[in-house]
Design a protein around this motif. Structure first.
Motif, PDB file in Angstrom:
ATOM      1  N   LEU A 237       0.822  -1.210   0.000  1.00 55.21           N
ATOM      2  CA  LEU A 237       0.000   0.000   0.000  1.00 55.21           C
ATOM      3  C   LEU A 237       0.857   1.261   0.000  1.00 55.21           C
ATOM      4  CD1 LEU A 237      -2.725  -1.217   2.515  1.00 55.21           C
ATOM      5  CD2 LEU A 237      -3.017  -0.825   0.059  1.00 55.21           C
ATOM      6  N   CYS A 238       1.989   1.212  -0.692  1.00 58.76           N
ATOM      7  CA  CYS A 238       2.826   2.414  -0.789  1.00 58.76           C
ATOM      8  C   CYS A 238       2.085   3.521  -1.545  1.00 58.76           C
ATOM      9  CB  CYS A 238       4.154   2.087  -1.460  1.00 58.76           C
ATOM     10  SG  CYS A 238       4.026   1.446  -3.139  1.00 58.76           S
ATOM     11  N   ASP A 239       1.142   3.128  -2.427  1.00 62.37           N
ATOM     12  CA  ASP A 239       0.273   4.092  -3.097  1.00 62.37           C
ATOM     13  C   ASP A 239      -1.131   3.496  -3.143  1.00 62.37           C
ATOM     14  OD1 ASP A 239      -0.968   6.014  -4.566  1.00 62.37           O
ATOM     15  OD2 ASP A 239       0.185   5.711  -6.396  1.00 62.37           O
ATOM     16  N   PRO A 240      -1.922   3.661  -2.063  1.00 56.63           N
ATOM     17  CA  PRO A 240      -3.246   3.028  -2.019  1.00 56.63           C
ATOM     18  C   PRO A 240      -4.219   3.562  -3.051  1.00 56.63           C
ATOM     19  CG  PRO A 240      -2.963   4.544  -0.178  1.00 56.63           C
ATOM     20  CD  PRO A 240      -1.629   4.439  -0.851  1.00 56.63           C
ATOM     21  N   SER A 241      -3.937   4.720  -3.656  1.00 49.56           N
ATOM     22  CA  SER A 241      -4.871   5.323  -4.610  1.00 49.56           C
ATOM     23  C   SER A 241      -5.008   4.521  -5.902  1.00 49.56           C
ATOM     24  CB  SER A 241      -4.435   6.752  -4.942  1.00 49.56           C
ATOM     25  OG  SER A 241      -3.169   6.757  -5.590  1.00 49.56           O
ATOM     26  N   ILE A 242      -4.111   3.563  -6.135  1.00 47.82           N
ATOM     27  CA  ILE A 242      -4.244   2.750  -7.354  1.00 47.82           C
ATOM     28  C   ILE A 242      -5.443   1.811  -7.268  1.00 47.82           C
ATOM     29  CG2 ILE A 242      -1.770   2.832  -7.804  1.00 47.82           C
ATOM     30  CD1 ILE A 242      -1.611  -0.074  -6.883  1.00 47.82           C
ATOM     31  N   PHE A 243      -5.944   1.586  -6.052  1.00 52.48           N
ATOM     32  CA  PHE A 243      -7.157   0.799  -5.866  1.00 52.48           C
ATOM     33  C   PHE A 243      -8.316   1.752  -5.606  1.00 52.48           C
ATOM     34  CE2 PHE A 243      -3.613  -1.794  -4.271  1.00 52.48           C
ATOM     35  CZ  PHE A 243      -3.728  -2.903  -5.106  1.00 52.48           C
ATOM     36  N   ALA A 244      -9.436   1.546  -6.301  1.00 52.50           N
ATOM     37  CA  ALA A 244     -10.578   2.447  -6.161  1.00 52.50           C
ATOM     38  C   ALA A 244     -11.204   2.357  -4.778  1.00 52.50           C
ATOM     39  CB  ALA A 244     -11.631   2.141  -7.230  1.00 52.50           C
ATOM     40  N   ASN A 245     -11.145   1.186  -4.167  1.00 56.03           N
ATOM     41  CA  ASN A 245     -11.731   0.987  -2.844  1.00 56.03           C
ATOM     42  C   ASN A 245     -11.091  -0.233  -2.190  1.00 56.03           C
ATOM     43  OD1 ASN A 245     -13.113  -1.329  -4.060  1.00 56.03           O
ATOM     44  ND2 ASN A 245     -14.558   0.173  -4.878  1.00 56.03           N
ATOM     45  N   GLY A 246     -11.526  -0.519  -0.961  1.00 56.97           N
ATOM     46  CA  GLY A 246     -10.952  -1.637  -0.228  1.00 56.97           C
ATOM     47  C   GLY A 246     -11.247  -2.981  -0.860  1.00 56.97           C
ATOM     48  N   ARG A 247     -12.403  -3.098  -1.536  1.00 57.92           N
ATOM     49  CA  ARG A 247     -12.728  -4.374  -2.162  1.00 57.92           C
ATOM     50  C   ARG A 247     -11.762  -4.701  -3.295  1.00 57.92           C
ATOM     51  NH1 ARG A 247     -14.862  -7.577  -5.772  1.00 57.92           N
ATOM     52  NH2 ARG A 247     -16.313  -9.227  -5.123  1.00 57.92           N
ATOM     53  N   GLN A 248     -11.374  -3.672  -4.052  1.00 55.77           N
ATOM     54  CA  GLN A 248     -10.398  -3.914  -5.123  1.00 55.77           C
ATOM     55  C   GLN A 248      -9.086  -4.426  -4.554  1.00 55.77           C
ATOM     56  OE1 GLN A 248      -9.494  -0.905  -7.965  1.00 55.77           O
ATOM     57  NE2 GLN A 248     -11.501  -0.969  -8.950  1.00 55.77           N
ATOM     58  N   PHE A 249      -8.667  -3.870  -3.427  1.00 57.33           N
ATOM     59  CA  PHE A 249      -7.432  -4.325  -2.803  1.00 57.33           C
ATOM     60  C   PHE A 249      -7.579  -5.761  -2.317  1.00 57.33           C
ATOM     61  CE2 PHE A 249      -4.847  -4.589   1.211  1.00 57.33           C
ATOM     62  CZ  PHE A 249      -3.621  -4.695   0.585  1.00 57.33           C
ATOM     63  N   ALA A 250      -8.716  -6.088  -1.683  1.00 54.75           N
ATOM     64  CA  ALA A 250      -8.962  -7.458  -1.228  1.00 54.75           C
ATOM     65  C   ALA A 250      -9.009  -8.429  -2.405  1.00 54.75           C
ATOM     66  CB  ALA A 250     -10.261  -7.521  -0.429  1.00 54.75           C
ATOM     67  N   ALA A 251      -9.592  -7.988  -3.522  1.00 58.81           N
ATOM     68  CA  ALA A 251      -9.650  -8.844  -4.711  1.00 58.81           C
ATOM     69  C   ALA A 251      -8.266  -9.047  -5.309  1.00 58.81           C
ATOM     70  CB  ALA A 251     -10.590  -8.220  -5.747  1.00 58.81           C
ATOM     71  N   TYR A 252      -7.437  -8.011  -5.285  1.00 57.83           N
ATOM     72  CA  TYR A 252      -6.062  -8.116  -5.796  1.00 57.83           C
ATOM     73  C   TYR A 252      -5.276  -9.176  -5.019  1.00 57.83           C
ATOM     74  CZ  TYR A 252      -1.130  -6.835  -6.255  1.00 57.83           C
ATOM     75  OH  TYR A 252       0.238  -6.871  -6.419  1.00 57.83           O
ATOM     76  N   ILE A 253      -5.474  -9.212  -3.697  1.00 61.55           N
ATOM     77  CA  ILE A 253      -4.777 -10.193  -2.869  1.00 61.55           C
ATOM     78  C   ILE A 253      -5.343 -11.590  -3.074  1.00 61.55           C
ATOM     79  CG2 ILE A 253      -4.261 -10.838  -0.468  1.00 61.55           C
ATOM     80  CD1 ILE A 253      -4.354  -7.889   0.207  1.00 61.55           C
ATOM     81  N   GLY A 254      -6.640 -11.668  -3.408  1.00 59.05           N
ATOM     82  CA  GLY A 254      -7.278 -12.968  -3.579  1.00 59.05           C
ATOM     83  C   GLY A 254      -8.205 -13.322  -2.442  1.00 59.05           C
TER      84      GLY A 254
END
Length: 344
Positions: A237-254
């Motif tokens: 998360l050095c640049d969290p803005s690349i994910f539109a929301n928390g769900r996108q980040f959770a989906a990226y991780i799997g």
């Protein structure tokens, strides 16, 4: 990508070890396709106005991106898997560069350009990961060899450290074992102990570097998160803005279920396999969820999900919510809020 007037040109670059392929389009629409040697690559963009440059996130891309940004350009790194659908025609550098250019304007999520501090932190984490894998591999190797002599050991590192000395003594005392075998096993065990010490040293070095990251202390206060995990989050998360929301980040991780649909009907098809996500990060989040589940003073939400669902399903749900929470923390620069994860 909505405002293009701020750029003097746009480029899709296919990186390579020796020869780079550049597809460059000026603000007036003039197109240039050029191959350039590695030593001359930066010269192409030197003394130009601010350009938007698309590249695949691959070996050396982070270094090139930092150098181009130091010259005043903006770099859009993208995952090679996300770029592939935009490459048409036969496989060659020219078509790859055009595909990268097209992907840059079609909403492909970018990969953050890491600072030198995050780069160093990521390097130490990768070294630690490799040392850990080698350590586990060699421990299992020794356990398998000892089993051939009727000596069975537990799987955990604690059991290995506790029993390995006595196991080697028992092996040495047997009359049917060559002294050469006993000596080689002892040498292998000493190498394992060296790796264990090196891993502990790396943990200290990672923690030392991570303390310089702005969100490290906030991550460290999150339930289930320790120093090594907090350092991993600083990189992710050095640049969290690349994910539109928390769900996108959770989906990226799997940690978020995938969906598939056609004809207006969508179906949830489950959690992605290890080949379609960041499986190492997912494993760390599941370990954090296990720590939360073991906590004596669990929240009503955690107790409820553990009661209603099978344990493995509940752990993924807890890890999913934790991932969304840490994204929100990094995005807003806030510390952990108890109610955000511990209530529905």
């Amino acid at each position: 990508m909505d405002n293009h007037t701020q750029y003097s040109g746009f480029a899709g670059v296919d990186l390579a070890k020796k020869v780079m392929q550049i597809h460059f389009v000026t603000e007036d629409g003039e197109i240039t396709d050029k191959s350039t040697k590695r030593a001359e690559f930066l010269d192409f963009f030197r003394n130009r106005g601010k350009c938007l440059i698309g590249m695949e996130a691959c070996g050396s891309s982070q270094d090139w991106a930092r150098k181009l940004e130091a010259m005043g350009h903006e770099v859009h790194l993208m995952s090679p898997k996300a770029v592939k659908p935009f490459v048409s025609g036969q496989k060659n550098d020219h078509n790859d560069a055009i595909g990268i250019y097209k992907a840059m304007f079609n909403g492909v999520r970018r990969v953050p350009v890491k600072s030198t501090e995050i780069r160093d932190l990521q390097t130490l984490r990768r070294i630690r990961s490799q040392v850990t894998k080698d350590k586990v591999k060699e421990i299992n190797h020794v356990r398998g060899l000892l089993a051939e002599y009727g000596i069975v050991m537990g799987k955990s590192l604690k059991a290995f450290n506790k029993d390995i000395s006595s196991a080697l003594e028992r092996l040495k005392e047997r009359g049917d074992v060559s002294p050469l075998v006993a000596e080689e096993l002892r040498t292998t065990v000493e190498a394992i102990k060296t790796k264990i010490k090196r891993q502990k040293k790396l943990d200290q070095e990672i923690e030392q570097l991570a303390r310089g990251c702005k969100s490290y202390e906030n991550f460290l206060k999150t339930p289930g998160v320790g120093p090594v995990t907090a350092a991993m989050l600083c990189v992710l998360l050095c640049d969290p803005s690349i994910f539109a929301n928390g769900r996108q980040f959770a989906a990226y991780i799997g940690l978020a279920p995938r969906s598939r649909g056609s004809g207006g009907k969508n179906y949830v098809i489950g959690i992605p396999s290890k080949f379609n996500c960041d499986c190492e990060s997912r494993a760390v989040f599941v370990e954090c969820a296990q720590a939360i589940a073991r906590c004596k003073n669990k929240s009503p939400w955690v107790e409820g999900i553990l009661r209603r669902k099978p344990k493995k399903v509940a752990l993924i749900a807890i890890a999913n919510k934790l991932a969304r929470q840490v994204w929100a923390m990094a995005n807003k620069g806030e510390s952990f809020k108890q109610m955000a994860i511990l209530t529905a």
